[in-house]
Design an enzyme around this catalytic site. Structure first.
Site, PDB file in Angstrom:
ATOM      1  N   GLY A 190     -57.748  15.347  27.640  1.00 26.48           N
ATOM      2  CA  GLY A 190     -59.182  15.140  27.872  1.00 26.48           C
ATOM      3  C   GLY A 190     -60.102  15.366  26.686  1.00 26.48           C
ATOM      4  O   GLY A 190     -61.315  15.455  26.866  1.00 26.48           O
ATOM      5  N   ASP A 198     -62.545  14.441  23.704  1.00 24.87           N
ATOM      6  CA  ASP A 198     -63.480  13.322  23.664  1.00 24.87           C
ATOM      7  C   ASP A 198     -64.311  13.356  22.381  1.00 24.87           C
ATOM      8  O   ASP A 198     -64.225  14.297  21.579  1.00 24.87           O
ATOM      9  CB  ASP A 198     -64.369  13.306  24.919  1.00 24.87           C
ATOM     10  CG  ASP A 198     -65.180  14.581  25.091  1.00 24.87           C
ATOM     11  OD1 ASP A 198     -65.676  15.116  24.081  1.00 24.87           O
ATOM     12  OD2 ASP A 198     -65.329  15.041  26.246  1.00 24.87           O
ATOM     13  N   HIS A 255     -49.784  -5.235  17.990  1.00 20.14           N
ATOM     14  CA  HIS A 255     -49.420  -5.387  19.394  1.00 20.14           C
ATOM     15  C   HIS A 255     -50.553  -4.897  20.274  1.00 20.14           C
ATOM     16  O   HIS A 255     -51.509  -4.278  19.802  1.00 20.14           O
ATOM     17  CB  HIS A 255     -48.137  -4.611  19.690  1.00 20.14           C
ATOM     18  CG  HIS A 255     -48.152  -3.218  19.142  1.00 20.14           C
ATOM     19  ND1 HIS A 255     -47.550  -2.878  17.943  1.00 20.14           N
ATOM     20  CD2 HIS A 255     -48.718  -2.079  19.591  1.00 20.14           C
ATOM     21  CE1 HIS A 255     -47.733  -1.584  17.702  1.00 20.14           C
ATOM     22  NE2 HIS A 255     -48.451  -1.088  18.690  1.00 20.14           N
ATOM     23  N   ARG A 283     -57.679   2.188   9.018  1.00 24.52           N
ATOM     24  CA  ARG A 283     -56.291   2.566   8.795  1.00 24.52           C
ATOM     25  C   ARG A 283     -55.497   1.578   9.639  1.00 24.52           C
ATOM     26  O   ARG A 283     -55.793   1.364  10.817  1.00 24.52           O
ATOM     27  CB  ARG A 283     -56.047   4.005   9.257  1.00 24.52           C
ATOM     28  CG  ARG A 283     -54.595   4.489   9.108  1.00 24.52           C
ATOM     29  CD  ARG A 283     -53.797   4.269  10.364  1.00 24.52           C
ATOM     30  NE  ARG A 283     -52.454   4.856  10.262  1.00 24.52           N
ATOM     31  CZ  ARG A 283     -51.506   4.713  11.168  1.00 24.52           C
ATOM     32  NH1 ARG A 283     -51.740   3.993  12.251  1.00 24.52           N
ATOM     33  NH2 ARG A 283     -50.319   5.271  11.019  1.00 24.52           N
ATOM     34  N   ASP A 331     -52.226   0.201  11.475  1.00 24.69           N
ATOM     35  CA  ASP A 331     -50.964   0.604  12.077  1.00 24.69           C
ATOM     36  C   ASP A 331     -49.890  -0.455  11.814  1.00 24.69           C
ATOM     37  O   ASP A 331     -50.137  -1.646  11.938  1.00 24.69           O
ATOM     38  CB  ASP A 331     -51.186   0.766  13.590  1.00 24.69           C
ATOM     39  CG  ASP A 331     -49.998   1.385  14.292  1.00 24.69           C
ATOM     40  OD1 ASP A 331     -49.603   2.498  13.899  1.00 24.69           O
ATOM     41  OD2 ASP A 331     -49.471   0.758  15.235  1.00 24.69           O
ATOM     42  N   GLU A 350     -50.402   1.746   7.022  1.00 23.26           N
ATOM     43  CA  GLU A 350     -49.290   2.643   7.337  1.00 23.26           C
ATOM     44  C   GLU A 350     -48.006   2.016   6.786  1.00 23.26           C
ATOM     45  O   GLU A 350     -47.353   1.220   7.451  1.00 23.26           O
ATOM     46  CB  GLU A 350     -49.169   2.836   8.853  1.00 23.26           C
ATOM     47  CG  GLU A 350     -48.042   3.804   9.216  1.00 23.26           C
ATOM     48  CD  GLU A 350     -47.496   3.588  10.612  1.00 23.26           C
ATOM     49  OE1 GLU A 350     -47.871   2.606  11.266  1.00 23.26           O
ATOM     50  OE2 GLU A 350     -46.662   4.405  11.031  1.00 23.26           O
ATOM     51  N   ASP A 402     -47.396  11.063  13.483  1.00 28.05           N
ATOM     52  CA  ASP A 402     -46.070  10.451  13.535  1.00 28.05           C
ATOM     53  C   ASP A 402     -44.969  11.363  12.997  1.00 28.05           C
ATOM     54  O   ASP A 402     -43.798  10.957  12.968  1.00 28.05           O
ATOM     55  CB  ASP A 402     -46.064   9.148  12.713  1.00 28.05           C
ATOM     56  CG  ASP A 402     -46.618   7.976  13.504  1.00 28.05           C
ATOM     57  OD1 ASP A 402     -46.489   7.977  14.745  1.00 28.05           O
ATOM     58  OD2 ASP A 402     -47.197   7.068  12.871  1.00 28.05           O
ATOM     59  N   ARG A 428     -48.777  16.855  18.735  1.00 27.93           N
ATOM     60  CA  ARG A 428     -50.110  16.470  19.192  1.00 27.93           C
ATOM     61  C   ARG A 428     -50.661  17.496  20.170  1.00 27.93           C
ATOM     62  O   ARG A 428     -51.212  17.156  21.216  1.00 27.93           O
ATOM     63  CB  ARG A 428     -50.027  15.071  19.822  1.00 27.93           C
ATOM     64  CG  ARG A 428     -49.431  14.050  18.853  1.00 27.93           C
ATOM     65  CD  ARG A 428     -48.966  12.765  19.524  1.00 27.93           C
ATOM     66  NE  ARG A 428     -48.344  11.864  18.533  1.00 27.93           N
ATOM     67  CZ  ARG A 428     -47.901  10.638  18.795  1.00 27.93           C
ATOM     68  NH1 ARG A 428     -48.004  10.156  20.019  1.00 27.93           N
ATOM     69  NH2 ARG A 428     -47.361   9.901  17.843  1.00 27.93           N
TER      70      ARG A 428
END
Lengths: 487, 487
Positions: free
Chosen positions: A52, A54, A127, A208, A210, A240, A323, A371
């Site tokens: 959550g 934000d 994607h 950035r 991906d 990246e 990552d 994370r």
């Protein structure tokens, strides 16, 4: 051709924020969930749970970040997405409602710019997701969808959610949750270009990108650069790309890449045999085997030789990202590894990127553990925070640390030293990765600086000056597992 | 309480547009598909095919519509949707990109308002779609989704696309493609209210509400009305309620409903035994069995007695919609049925709604056939077009036809006549549904108008005036299967 990269990036301290995990705003405006049931902030992160965080929370932390010395916010994706990491884009024009939507982002952008802070967003243009309108329409209408050429379909009917059937369309790394755009379709290309332009017009300071290496359509990234820079010539474009990125760093595509070619040897050097192989072996970088100082010097020199200097100065250097595992965990809790790595990071040419939480000692194994929720102040490692702030301040105070030349002065055994030089300013950085103290002797004739002897401005070390018939020799006696800065 | 409904609606001629099928713009701006492959415009519509109509096309047809006499556009859904009818909403804040997106809609709204035309949108607030963000997040994240209480989930994992498994969440009429909102969740309620407010603020002139009877949450539609009218007190709110709608027409919810209680008896009267039962039997209205004039008079009187007069004047009367077969097809090609029905429609109290294409004789069986591409001018039935234009013009020229009282004057066998009266104006409408001519005798003493004898202003009929010791008798001799207007 001459290469031009954004001047501001060369001086910037980035802070990479994984928005679901950094801060929950105390004063969100018009949230869609009045009494949300988030996954416990301090519980181990899960693959599908939301905690959550934000953008209202980020706004409330701008004082903290500015005090730390941060001047650029780099967000992992913030667009509407059906995944806590938001790489499954659902709508490229909407900031996720959990984050506060476009309204919160506009507030954040204004607040950041008022503080002369910049904002870089993560662009996921390879994607989308199964709920993404143009793919979902194919899922709903099959070959009747007008968008059918926007993706690569092998067979009907699509098997989007049934894992027992083959995924009969192109998904990124075979993942059916991530349908890959057909970039060869000019409509798709134009659609993605317009997204890039839109957010630059809104005011973001860079993209950035991906997995940009996945997009092989001729001229795609050149056009991307041209259209972004046409709106804001100072916009930063960073890809990246984990390994040799010369293909993208020719001046026509990216200003830099996420510099894992710095990350990997730096970790292998400072953490050495402490590296937990299970936290690194599956990634696209190689922070192993352990490197001695000469090994490290060789890797760093090779990196510095790989790209033009203008590019080196706008590479995005980091010790960790969403990552990877965090260095403190890769080093199996060895705090000196983190301190040494941070010293090398903050004294290297190129923009610095600090992964949220690293500055307070947050641990984290591989995704999703890397994370975690940003810890409460009571949980911070104050020493880690202090040296981050101190090193950032030093870097910001000295242009040589940012855009000065990099010259290896010493590389033997566990001892490594280099100079950063610009005009009359010359700064020496020296580290000792060993368990015994190390004596690093520098022939002062090899230094350009006229102000001798050097003063210690960071770290602890004993210095001894021995005159000779030339400029003399400076010997730095560095305690085990530590580093210092002299100027 | 006193009931107030928007004054403009009482005088309005609506034109219901199914946007995928009305017109493709010759000059679209920035389409996302440069060379789209649409389903052939003139081929029979399919359940999943798109024909590519857009709002740029509607803008280009505003001259045509205005010339016809249309002053209000009522669109079936235009929001981003993964279905050609767009009832599967994917994003309530975006106009579908095929239609031209928000940009085209803004242009349309401006163009319409410049012509004093109004725009009413279809609001689908009962359900969404599988790609709709908040549902798709549940589909992607299961019980971890923060939006899990926005829908009604029975079991995990969701079976959204696998027809061989039970649909384990609440879909509208059991359709798993249409997940039903949990309106009892205050967050959902607020979300939907904000959508309603948003588009009213953007400038739309009203909402047509799809299946509003499905939303049983206490006070939902009262709040909807209050919040919409707070922004624009003249906004029109019309519900899709096919039968007795008194519950919603108490003045606190809707200004009117789609008046199938007018449609059904009117078709049963004018088409009679010609009605193709297979085109009506599955629908929620009953245009059968065949009605005689007394039957019809009784049905119409019952309808007029059902709701307050203020509501009657803002009912939305139609002969067909996207949810029914077209009258010309229901009547198995009998053109007189269409002409008679149109005469009765254009002379009834309440707003008129013409389903796109009806005015040029377009045929159409049940969905999807009722949603054909609007025909090229060479295919128009000119006679049908002419009487539409003539009747619309008459209605617009005479307030009595719009807001005058409705009084049945004659109802015997195949003959039916009624008067519309306002102040000094009194207009008589008479029809003969039979295959023989009919004589309708009106006691002039029963008419309030002082200007006698009546003049024929529409249709063909012989009139004979026979004086007596009171006002005399007017006999109208109406040819078979025709009608007329006298004033």
């Amino acid at each position: 051709m001459s290469i031009y990269t954004p001047e501001w990036v060369k001086h910037a301290i980035f802070y990479q924020i994984f928005p679901d995990r950094f801060a929950i705003g105390n004063h969100p405006q018009q949230p869609l969930l009045k009494n949300p049931h988030w996954e416990d902030w301090n519980a181990p992160p899960t693959l599908q749970g939301y905690k959550g965080g934000d953008l209202w929370g980020v706004i409330e932390q701008l004082d903290y970040l500015q005090d730390l010395g941060i001047d650029t916010l780099y967000f992992t994706p913030i667009f509407q997405s059906t995944c806590n990491h938001r790489y499954h884009t659902h709508d490229f024009y909407q900031v996720d409602p959990i984050l506060g939507g476009n309204r919160a982002f506009e507030s954040l952008l204004n607040a950041a710019h008022q503080r002369d802070m910049k904002v870089v967003l993560d662009g996921v243009f390879n994607h989308a997701s199964r709920g993404f309108f143009f793919f979902n329409d194919i899922l709903e209408n099959g070959p009747n969808s007008p968008w059918v050429d926007w993706f690569t379909i092998y067979d009907w009917p699509l098997s989007a959610y049934d894992g027992s059937l083959p995924a009969n369309y192109k998904g990124w790394v075979g993942n059916r949750a991530l349908p890959v755009f057909n970039h060869d379709n000019p409509d798709v290309r134009e659609y993605l270009m317009q997204i890039a332009e839109h957010w630059i017009r809104v005011g973001i300071d860079g993209w950035r990108l991906d997995v940009p290496f996945e997009i092989k359509t001729e001229g795609f990234w050149q056009e991307f650069r041209d259209r972004v820079k046409a709106i804001n010539p100072e916009a930063y474009i960073v890809g990246e790309v984990w390994r040799d990125a010369r293909h993208w760093l020719d001046g026509t595509q990216f200003d830099g890449v996420m510099n894992y070619l710095f990350t990997a040897p730096t970790i292998a050097f400072v953490a050495g045999d402490r590296v937990a192989m299970d936290l690194v072996i599956s990634r696209s970088y190689d922070p192993y085997p352990a490197l001695t100082a000469p090994d490290y010097a060789q890797k760093i020199q090779a990196l510095l030789d790989l790209y033009p200097w203008e590019i080196q100065l706008t590479q995005l250097n980091q010790l960790a990202s969403h990552d990877t595992a965090r260095l403190i965990s890769i080093a199996q809790g060895d705090r000196a590894s983190m301190a040494l790595g941070t010293l090398l990071l903050l004294t290297f040419p190129g923009a610095v990127s600090i992964y949220y939480g690293d500055e307070v000692g947050l641990v984290g194994a591989l995704d999703p553990d890397a994370r975690r929720g940003f810890p409460a102040e009571t949980e911070w490692d104050r020493e880690v925070f202090d040296y981050h702030r101190e090193l950032i301040a030093l870097r910001k105070a000295h242009r040589a640390l940012r855009i000065g030349t990099y010259r290896v002065l010493f590389a033997q055994g566990n001892g490594y030293a280099f100079a950063r030089s610009l005009d009359d300013e010359e700064i020496v950085v020296a580290v000792n990765i060993g368990l015994e103290s190390v004596k690093i002797s520098l022939d002062l004739a090899s230094l350009s600086s006229k102000s001798q002897p050097k003063q210690l401005v960071f770290g602890t070390a004993e210095m001894e000056f021995e005159p000779d018939n030339k400029a003399g020799t400076l010997t730095i006696d560095i305690p085990p597992r530590s580093g210092c800065i002299l100027m």
